[in-house]
Design a protein around this motif. Structure first.
Motif, PDB file in Angstrom:
ATOM      1  N   LEU A 312       0.820  -1.201   0.000  1.00  0.00           N
ATOM      2  CA  LEU A 312       0.000   0.000   0.000  1.00  0.00           C
ATOM      3  C   LEU A 312       0.859   1.258   0.000  1.00  0.00           C
ATOM      4  O   LEU A 312       0.605   2.194  -0.762  1.00  0.00           O
ATOM      5  N   THR A 313       1.868   1.286   0.857  1.00  0.00           N
ATOM      6  CA  THR A 313       2.708   2.478   0.926  1.00  0.00           C
ATOM      7  C   THR A 313       3.497   2.696  -0.363  1.00  0.00           C
ATOM      8  O   THR A 313       3.777   3.839  -0.735  1.00  0.00           O
ATOM      9  N   ASN A 314       3.824   1.617  -1.061  1.00  0.00           N
ATOM     10  CA  ASN A 314       4.564   1.758  -2.316  1.00  0.00           C
ATOM     11  C   ASN A 314       3.741   2.444  -3.395  1.00  0.00           C
ATOM     12  O   ASN A 314       4.297   3.070  -4.306  1.00  0.00           O
ATOM     13  N   VAL A 315       2.406   2.305  -3.327  1.00  0.00           N
ATOM     14  CA  VAL A 315       1.572   2.946  -4.337  1.00  0.00           C
ATOM     15  C   VAL A 315       1.744   4.449  -4.295  1.00  0.00           C
ATOM     16  O   VAL A 315       1.899   5.114  -5.328  1.00  0.00           O
ATOM     17  N   SER A 316       1.725   5.009  -3.095  1.00  0.00           N
ATOM     18  CA  SER A 316       1.882   6.450  -2.951  1.00  0.00           C
ATOM     19  C   SER A 316       3.231   6.916  -3.500  1.00  0.00           C
ATOM     20  O   SER A 316       3.311   7.912  -4.229  1.00  0.00           O
ATOM     21  N   ASP A 317       4.270   6.183  -3.183  1.00  0.00           N
ATOM     22  CA  ASP A 317       5.609   6.539  -3.675  1.00  0.00           C
ATOM     23  C   ASP A 317       5.683   6.422  -5.196  1.00  0.00           C
ATOM     24  O   ASP A 317       6.296   7.261  -5.872  1.00  0.00           O
TER      25      ASP A 317
END
Length: 404
Positions: A312-317
């Motif tokens: 999930l956090t990788n999507v934002s990045d």
């Protein structure tokens, strides 16, 4: 995240609450979702206090009976429109109990909170003939503005109500949990309270006697239980998470438990129920909190929404690297991404009736092991695709980076 959406499936009261959050300037911020949940529970608390006075039961007992893991997981995290529906249905039961014609207005508003709530309109027959006439008039008056709106924008006044039932039968083809799991999660809490009240009466040698007022509340709750069970059975076959449609069953059983505690166990049992509620929530949070923080699974369940899961956090990045930060996106995991301040839209609205063609030009984020099945996202004129393990980002031709 719903600023551009106009669909007959949009839950009207749900959007009214969101409008309050927008008005306060909290959308798109880290505290926006927290503020929204606070608003929901304040609404539930106020209605619980108001309704308990009409029902002549302890408000602490009513709120304790409703504050359960089922409420937190299925009615807040999965789809908060149901917690609004449950609160309004509680007020509806109280109005029917007092034989008030305002029950017609309340069920009209409840049906705008969740269109399938029209199944509970026949309960107006609990009113006397004179109150029933006024209640039906109130029902029409409070529903009429939405019917006019639907006629203008959707070309049929009852489109929302018909499509809400049709959607439940044309929803996801897979089941997330077994029927036994769904029912146990939904029924355990109120049945445990009721069983405790009955056990107390048996151990203390106290006779089970329910007064006239208690019997009236039991009859109203039993009728809601029957209608709620019919609704649950209707949506179960094709809905991935049918337990979130069991809010009426849960509410009616909770009210039955409240009657037993009040009429059988007495006032002291109220504190036992409150303690049971507090311990249940503390135990759930003690286990879920660390699990959410440490969640690294590729198939993220509902508790993964607030976790530090790298998928999930990788999507934002990744969106930032592609210069898509702040862009509205269409995704099959919209609920998950909203917890990370990504303006995510579910994939159905622009495809269903094409009310807003801009949806078809938004960037698309597709998760392969999370959210609804990836084939639920319809893609048009895709010119670029970036694959990143558990998710892919697709860019339509002449894509737009609009911001809510």
């Amino acid at each position: 995240h719903y600023g551009k959406e106009r669909s007959p499936l949009s839950q009207t009261i749900f959007y009214a609450v969101l409008a309050l959050i927008y008005t306060l300037g909290l959308h798109g911020t880290g505290i926006g979702i927290g503020a929204y949940i606070v608003v929901l529970y304040v609404l539930l608390g106020c209605i619980a206090v108001f309704s308990s006075r009409l029902l002549k039961v302890n408000p602490l007992l009513v709120f304790s009976a409703l504050l359960s893991p089922y409420m937190l997981r299925y009615l807040v995290i999965y789809n908060s429109a149901e917690i609004i529906s449950l609160a309004l249905l509680l007020a509806y039961v109280a109005a029917l109990y007092k034989k008030s014609y305002w029950a017609g207005a309340i069920i009209a508003i409840a049906s705008l909170a969740k269109y399938t709530n029209i199944i509970f309109i026949p309960m107006l027959l609990f009113l006397d003939r004179r109150e029933l006439r006024y209640a039906l008039l109130m029902l029409v008056l409070f529903t009429l503005p939405w019917l006019v709106f639907s006629q203008i924008f959707f070309y049929f006044p009852f489109m929302s109500y018909l499509m809400s039932f049709a959607e439940s039968q044309a929803s996801l083809p897979t089941r997330i949990h077994s029927l036994a799991f769904e029912l146990s999660y939904m029924l355990f809490y109120p049945l445990a309270i009721a069983a405790g009240a009955l056990a107390y009466s048996l151990l203390s040698g106290k006779r089970i006697r329910i007064g006239k007022n208690g019997m009236r509340l039991l009859r109203i709750s039993a009728s809601m239980l029957v209608l709620g069970a019919l609704l649950f059975a209707f949506v179960y076959r094709n809905t991935a998470i049918p337990s979130r449609f069991g809010y009426a069953i849960y509410l009616s059983l909770s009210l039955l438990a409240v009657v037993l505690v009040e009429e059988v166990a007495g006032r002291k049992a109220v504190y036992a129920v409150f303690a049971f509620s507090a311990v249940s929530l503390l135990a759930m949070n003690a286990g879920v909190g660390p699990g959410m923080h440490l969640n690294t699974a590729s198939n993220i369940n509902s508790w993964g929404m607030l976790s530090n899961n790298e998928f999930l956090t990788n999507v934002s990045d990744t969106l930032a690297r592609l210069n898509l930060t702040g862009c509205d996106v269409v995704t099959n995991a919209w609920t998950w991404l909203r917890y990370y301040n990504i303006s995510a839209y579910e994939p159905y609205y622009y495809d269903a009736l094409s009310y807003n063609s801009s949806f078809a030009r938004m960037p698309i984020v597709i998760f392969h092991n999370t959210g609804v099945p990836a084939n639920q996202v319809r893609t048009y004129n895709i010119t670029k695709q970036y694959s990143y393990g558990n998710f892919s980002i697709l860019l339509p031709a002449n894509y737009i980076c609009s911001r809510s």
